[in-house]
Motif scaffolding. Structure first.
Motif, short mmCIF file in Angstrom:
data_model
loop_
_atom_site.label_atom_id
_atom_site.label_comp_id
_atom_site.label_asym_id
_atom_site.label_seq_id
_atom_site.Cartn_x
_atom_site.Cartn_y
_atom_site.Cartn_z
N ALA A 154 43.57 54.35 0.44
CA ALA A 154 41.79 54.60 0.34
C ALA A 154 41.45 53.44 -0.53
O ALA A 154 40.58 53.01 -0.21
CB ALA A 154 41.54 56.12 -0.29
N ALA A 155 41.93 53.36 -1.69
CA ALA A 155 41.34 52.34 -2.49
C ALA A 155 41.64 50.82 -2.08
O ALA A 155 40.94 50.03 -2.37
CB ALA A 155 41.97 52.67 -4.03
N ASP A 187 48.20 54.51 6.85
CA ASP A 187 47.08 55.21 6.45
C ASP A 187 46.03 53.82 6.20
O ASP A 187 44.65 54.06 6.62
CB ASP A 187 47.35 55.67 5.20
CG ASP A 187 46.04 56.59 4.76
OD1 ASP A 187 45.10 56.59 5.51
OD2 ASP A 187 46.06 57.19 3.31
N LEU A 188 46.57 52.74 5.72
CA LEU A 188 45.86 51.77 5.16
C LEU A 188 45.04 51.10 6.57
O LEU A 188 43.92 50.68 6.70
CB LEU A 188 46.46 50.60 4.51
CG LEU A 188 45.91 49.28 4.32
CD1 LEU A 188 44.58 49.47 3.41
CD2 LEU A 188 46.65 48.29 3.59
N ALA A 207 40.66 49.87 10.29
CA ALA A 207 40.36 49.87 11.73
C ALA A 207 39.05 50.50 11.77
O ALA A 207 38.30 50.35 12.63
CB ALA A 207 41.35 50.52 12.66
N GLU A 208 38.75 51.62 10.81
CA GLU A 208 37.59 52.42 10.92
C GLU A 208 36.29 51.53 10.47
O GLU A 208 35.02 51.99 10.63
CB GLU A 208 37.65 53.48 10.19
CG GLU A 208 38.51 54.58 10.97
CD GLU A 208 38.85 55.78 9.86
OE1 GLU A 208 38.32 55.85 8.78
OE2 GLU A 208 39.69 56.70 10.41
N CYS A 225 51.95 52.93 13.54
CA CYS A 225 50.98 53.98 13.78
C CYS A 225 50.50 53.79 15.33
O CYS A 225 50.59 52.81 15.86
CB CYS A 225 50.12 53.97 12.87
SG CYS A 225 48.93 52.40 12.61
N PRO A 226 49.66 55.03 15.68
CA PRO A 226 49.00 54.73 17.05
C PRO A 226 48.02 53.61 16.81
O PRO A 226 47.30 53.16 15.82
CB PRO A 226 48.19 56.30 17.15
CG PRO A 226 48.89 57.06 15.94
CD PRO A 226 49.44 56.15 14.91
#
Length: 910
Positions: A87-88, A123-124, A129-130, A151-152
Motif C-alpha cells: 500500500a505504501a 497487491d501492488l 491499476a486502481e 494476478c488477474p
C-alpha cells in the motif's frame, strides 16, 4: 567485534550518502545498483531521509525545474525500493509529484522490486491499476507487475486506455495475437463509455493499424470469440453516445457481419437503434431490418413500428429508404396496407416536399386496400402536406375532405413585456440569503444582480455593522475574502463590493482602481466588462467611505432600463440630502434612462428645474436626439487590415464619431462610446469571454443599435468560426429599447447563419420578437443576408434551417419578405451558390402558404435550366407558386405594387 561492526556501519553510511547524493543529482539509472547494497534495515532507515529530500525538492523554484524533474524520478525509484508494504509503495509510486514523467523510471522500478514475493507484487499491481492516471500513463509498469505476479488482469478504464495506447502501429495484429491479455480486455474495451483515441481513428479497413480489421482477423482465427464481439458491439450501440464513440463498435460489427439468428433474435435491439441512434448506426440497423422484412423475418406490426420510428426522423436518406422498403413490402403483400399506410402519413409533414410526394404516391397506390376509417385518417393527415401537393391530395381524397377556406393569418409571438425590478430584500437575513445564492453564480441575471446590489447599498446605509456581522457569518471561509485580487485586472462583481464592506480590500485600492486611466479596449467584451468593473469599484469605495441611501443606476426594468421620472426623483433625493452623484453611477444611469418613452419630455423639464449639474445633464441627455452607435462598414474579402484570416470579425470597421458630451462629462471608462476617436477597426479575439457577459446588455439597454454594433465580432465568430453561444445577446437586443438599424440587422443575419443550431434558434426567436414589435426591416435583413451568403460568411444550409424554423412557427409572410430580397443575389450570382436550393425551397413553401410577392430576378432563368437538381426543381416550384398569384393580376402598375407592399408590411407587423 566492535571494529567490524563499526566498519560495517561506516560502509553502510557511505553507501547511504552515495545513494542520497545520486538521488539529489537525479541519477535515477544508478539508484537500483546503489540500493542493492543496502539490506532491509538500512532501506527502512533511509526512507525518512528520502521523505525529507522529497519535501525539499518539491520546494525548488522554476529556475531549477529540470533538476527537480530528474531528482523526482530518482526519488520515485529509491522510495519504491525502500517501502515495506504494498500500500505504501503504491502511494509512493503513484504520488502526483513523482508521476507524469513518462516511462523513464519503469526499468528502475522493476529492478528495485525484483526480489519481492508474487503476492506482494500482485497487491501492488492491483493498487496501481486502481489509480487511473498511473494505470494509463504507466501502463508498461503495471502490465509488467501483472505478468510477474500472475494476478488477474485489471479491467478498469485506466488500464484499458493504457493497453489500447500500447497496442498500435503497423504490426497491430501481431501485437494483439501475442498478448495473452487480449481475449480478456477486448470485451471490456467495448463497454467503455468513451472510445479510446486509437480505436476511434479511422485508418481504413485495409490499414494494418485499423483496430476493427485486426479484431476481425483474430475472430476468424479463433483467438477472439466472434459471438461475444457481436454481442459487445450491439450492447454498446444500444447504450448510445456521441457518434465518435460509436464509430468503433459500428465498424467492427459491419466487418464481423451478423448471422440470420443474430438478426432475428434481436429484433427489439435493432428497432431501438433505428429509432434513437445517430444516423450511421440507425442506417445500419435499418439495413438489417430491411433484410429481415424482405425475407419474411419481420412481422407487419414490427415493420409498422420500425417505419413509424424512421419516418419521424429528419434524415432524408433514411426516410427515402424506408418508403422504398414499404413499397416493396406492399407490392408483395397489399393486404398489409391497413397497418402500414397509417405510418406513411408521418412523412406528410417532412420538410422535403419530394419525400412528401413519394409518401403521397405510395398512399395513393394502395388507398383502395384500406377501409373508410383509415382513409379518413389519411385524409386528415394530408393537411400536413405542402400546398404544392394540394391538387394531388384533392384528387386522391376529394375536395370535401381537404376543404380549408380560412384565409392565411400570420402568426407571431406576443410582444414580450418587460418586468419591473422587484424592490430590494427588506431584511438583512433575506438579503444575505440572496447573496449566498448569487455567489454560486457570481453574476446571475440582470435582475438578480441589480436587486442584490441595490439591497447591499441600502442596508449598508441603514445599519452597516448589522450587515457586516451577517455577511461575516455567511461567508466566513469565502476564498474571495482572503486570496482573491479584486482590483489588479478586474472586479469580481458584487463579491468585490462585499469584500470592500468586510475590509478585505483597502479603500485606497478601490479608489485607485476606479480612477485608473483606461486604454482603448482591444474588443467590446473588455469595454463592457470594464464599465461593470468600474461601477463595482466605485460602489465598494462608497461602502467604506460615505455610504449613500441608493445608487442612481439601479434599473427599474428587467432589461436594465430606468424610467426617466424615477431617475429625476432619485436626483431630487440626492439634492435634498446634499449628496453629489458619483461619476460612474451617474454615467451608467444616463445610459440606462429610457429616452423614447412618453414621459421623457416632462422628465427633462423636471430635471432642469432641479438646479443641479446632474439634473442639467439628465435634461440635456433626454432631449438630445443622437445615437451613440458608430458608423458601420465592412472591408471586402482579400483586403488586409489585420494579420490573420479574412474573418468578418477582422473586417468590421466601426467609425466612432467624437461626441463632446462623452469626452467632457463621462468617466474615461465610457470613452469608447465616442471620445476623440477616428475610424478604427474593432477586431475582437472571438475566444475572449467573461462570466460577466449576462450583464453586458444592461450597460446600454436603451441603445441596442450601439450594443449590437460593438458585439458584432462575437456574432461573426458564431457564423464563421466554432464559437458556441455567440448569439446569446440577440435576445436582449430584441427585447431592449432604442432604434433598430443596420447593426441590429447585421447581427441578426449573422445569428441566423450561426454554425450551431442552438444559436440559430436564438436568432429565430429574436427575429420573431422584432417582427412582432413591428421593428423588423425585411428588406434590410434580406440585403444583409445576400451579402453574407454570396461572400461565404453565412452558409445557405444553415440559413435555410433557421428560415424553415421561423416559418414553421407561422411566420411565413415574414420569412417570405426576407427571402425575396435575398434570392436575386443567389440566383444571379456569377458562380452557383452551393445550397441555394434549400433557401429556394423555403421560399416556395412560404409562397404556397401565404401567396407570392412579385417577381424575383433570376428565378425564371433558373427554373428553365435542364436537369433535376434541387435548385432547379425548387425554382420551378417557387415560380409556379408565384405564377398562381401573379396570374390573378398579370400586370401591376407601380402604384399598385406600392399599395400591395404596404398592405403586406402591415400584415407582417400584426
Amino acid at each position: 567485534m566492535e571494529t567490524t561492526e563499526t566498519t560495517a556501519t561506516a560502509v553502510e553510511a557511505a553507501a547511504t550518502a552515495e545513494l542520497l547524493a545520486a538521488v539529489r543529482a537525479g541519477r535515477h539509472a544508478q539508484v537500483p545498483g546503489l540500493l542493492a547494497g543496502l539490506d532491509a534495515a538500512a532501506r527502512k532507515a533511509l526512507l525518512p531521509r528520502l521523505k525529507e529530500l522529497r519535501k525539499e525538492v518539491r520546494g525548488w523554484g522554476w529556475d531549477q525545474w529540470s533538476a527537480q524533474v530528474e531528482a523526482q524520478r530518482a526519488l520515485r525509484v529509491a522510495g519504491a525500493g525502500c517501502q515495506t508494504g504494498a500500500a505504501a509503495a503504491a502511494a509512493w509510486i503513484g504520488a502526483r509529484d513523482l508521476t507524469g514523467w513518462g516511462e523513464h523510471t519503469v526499468d528502475g522500478l522493476l529492478a528495485v522490486l525484483a526480489g519481492r514475493e508474487p503476492a506482494w507484487l500482485a497487491d501492488l499491481a492491483q493498487r496501481l491499476a486502481e489509480r487511473p492516471v498511473v494505470a494509463e500513463e504507466q501502463y508498461r509498469l503495471v502490465h509488467a507487475l501483472v505478468v510477474r505476479s500472475g494476478c488477474p488482469v485489471p479491467t478498469n478504464e485506466g488500464y484499458l486506455l493504457g493497453w489500447t495506447r500500447a497496442m498500435t502501429g503497423p504490426r497491430l495484429v501481431e501485437a494483439l495475437r501475442a498478448d495473452p491479455q487480449t481475449p480478456v480486455l477486448v470485451p471490456y474495451v467495448l463497454e467503455l463509455a468513451e472510445t479510446p483515441g486509437q480505436l476511434a481513428m479511422s485508418y481504413g479497413a485495409e490499414s494494418p493499424a485499423h483496430w476493427p480489421a485486426a479484431l476481425r482477423t483474430l475472430a476468424d482465427e479463433g483467438v477472439l470469440d466472434r459471438a461475444g464481439l457481436v454481442d459487445g458491439c450491439l450492447s454498446r450501440l444500444l447504450r448510445g453516445g456521441r457518434p465518435r464513440d460509436l464509430r468503433f463498435p459500428l465498424a467492427l460489427l459491419e466487418l464481423l457481419g451478423t448471422t440470420r439468428q443474430e438478426r432475428s433474435g434481436r429484433i427489439a435491439d435493432w428497432l431501438g437503434m433505428v429509432a434513437d441512434a445517430p444516423s450511421p448506426v440507425a442506417a445500419y440497423a435499418q439495413k438489417v431490418l430491411a433484410e429481415q422484412a424482405l425475407d419474411g423475418g419481420l412481422t407487419v406490426a414490427e415493420l409498422a413500428e420500425m417505419s413509424g420510428a424512421v419516418l419521424f426522423r429528419t434524415e432524408k436518406k433514411l426516410v427515402r429508404a424506408q418508403l422504398t422498403l414499404l413499397g416493396k413490402v406492399l407490392r408483395r403483400d397489399p393486404g398489409a396496407a391497413a397497418e402500414l399506410l397509417p405510418v406513411v402519413m408521418d412523412a406528410f409533414g417532412h420538410e422535403d416536399t419530394a419525400i412528401q410526394e413519394r409518401a403521397l404516391a405510395l398512399v395513393g397506390r394502395y388507398l383502395a386496400r384500406v377501409d373508410g376509417r383509415v382513409r379518413e385518417e389519411l385524409a386528415g393527415a394530408a393537411a400536413l402536406l405542402s400546398p404544392v401537393h394540394r391538387a394531388a391530395a384533392v384528387e386522391l381524397f376529394g375536395a370535401a375532405a381537404l376543404a380549408d377556406d380560412m384565409p392565411y393569418v400570420e402568426v407571431l409571438p406576443p410582444v414580450p413585456e418587460p418586468r419591473r425590478l422587484a424592490p430590494a430584500a427588506p431584511t438583512v437575513a433575506e438579503l444575505v440569503e440572496e447573496l449566498v445564492a448569487l455567489e454560486r453564480r457570481q453574476y446571475g441575471s440582470v435582475e438578480d444582480f441589480e436587486r442584490a446590489l441595490d439591497g447591499v447599498v441600502r442596508h449598508a446605509h441603514r445599519d452597516r455593522e448589522a450587515l457586516r456581522a451577517a455577511l461575516r457569518e455567511a461567508f466566513a471561509e469565502a476564498y474571495w475574502l482572503e486570496r482573491a485580487d479584486h482590483t489588479s485586472n478586474g472586479s469580481m462583481g458584487i463579491l468585490t463590493v462585499l469584500a470592500a464592506l468586510l475590509g478585505a480590500v483597502r479603500p485606497g485600492q478601490l479608489d485607485a482602481a476606479r480612477r485608473r486611466p483606461v486604454d482603448a479596449p482591444s474588443c467590446a467584451h473588455k469595454a463592457l466588462t470594464r464599465a461593470i468593473d468600474a461601477r463595482m469599484w466605485e460602489a465598494g469605495w462608497l461602502m467604506v467611505t460615505t455610504p449613500v441611501p441608493f445608487l442612481l443606476a439601479t434599473p427599474t426594468w428587467s432589461t436594465g432600463a430606468i424610467d426617466a421620472p424615477v431617475l429625476v426623483a432619485r436626483l431630487r433625493e440626492y439634492r435634498d440630502a446634499g449628496l453629489e452623484p458619483m461619476p460612474v453611477d451617474l454615467a451608467q444611469a444616463l445610459l440606462r434612462v429610457r429616452k423614447g418613452e412618453a414621459s421623457a419630455a416632462g422628465a427633462a423639464e423636471e430635471a432642469a428645474a432641479l438646479g443641479t449639474r446632474a439634473g442639467a445633464r439628465l435634461a440635456e441627455w433626454l432631449t438630445a436626439d443622437e445615437s451613440l452607435a458608430p458608423t458601420l462598414r465592412c472591408l471586402p474579402r482579400g483586403v488586409r487590415h489585420q494579420s490573420g484570416p479574412w474573418w468578418l470579425a477582422d473586417r468590421l470597421v466601426l467609425a466612432v464619431r467624437e461626441r463632446p458630451v462623452i469626452r467632457d462629462e463621462f468617466p474615461p471608462v465610457f470613452a469608447w462610446l465616442g471620445a476623440s476617436r477616428t475610424e478604427t477597426v474593432r477586431g475582437c479575439s472571438r475566444y475572449h469571454w467573461s462570466g460577466v457577459h449576462p450583464l453586458w446588455p444592461a450597460v446600454l439597454p436603451d441603445d441596442r443599435e450601439t450594443l449590437a454594433a460593438w458585439l458584432l465580432p462575437s456574432l461573426a465568430g458564431g457564423a464563421e468560426g466554432e464559437d458556441r453561444g455567440a448569439a446569446w445577446a440577440l435576445t436582449a437586443v430584441a427585447e431592449s429599447e432604442g432604434p433598430v438599424g443596420p447593426a441590429v440587422h447585421l447581427g441578426l443575419a449573422l445569428g441566423l447563419g450561426s454554425r450551431h443550431a442552438e444559436d440559430r434558434l436564438t436568432a429565430v426567436d429574436a427575429l420573431l420578437v422584432l417582427a412582432s414589435r413591428g421593428e423588423l426591416d425585411p428588406a434590410l435583413l434580406g440585403a444583409r443576408l445576400a451579402e453574407l451568403v454570396t461572400e461565404g460568411t453565412v452558409k445557405p444550409n444553415r440559413l435555410a434551417d433557421a428560415a424553415r424554423t421561423a416559418a414553421a412557427t407561422g411566420a411565413y409572410a415574414t420569412v417570405r419578405a426576407v427571402l425575396v430580397e435575398l434570392l436575386p443575389a443567389l440566383l444571379t450570382a456569377p458562380k452557383p451558390v452551393r445550397g441555394a436550393g434549400e433557401l429556394v425551397a423555403v421560399a416556395a413553401e412560404c409562397a404556397e402558404r401565404c401567396g407570392g410577392y412579385g417577381r424575383i430576378a433570376g428565378l425564371a432563368e433558373t427554373a428553365a435550366r435542364p436537369g433535376s437538381t434541387q435548385l432547379v426543381v425548387q425554382a420551378r416550384r417557387l415560380l409556379a407558386a408565384l405564377g398562381e398569384r401573379l396570374g390573378q393580376k398579370p400586370e401591376q402598375r407601380p402604384e399598385q405594387r406600392v399599395d400591395q407592399e404596404a398592405t403586406q408590411a402591415a400584415e407582417i407587423s400584426q
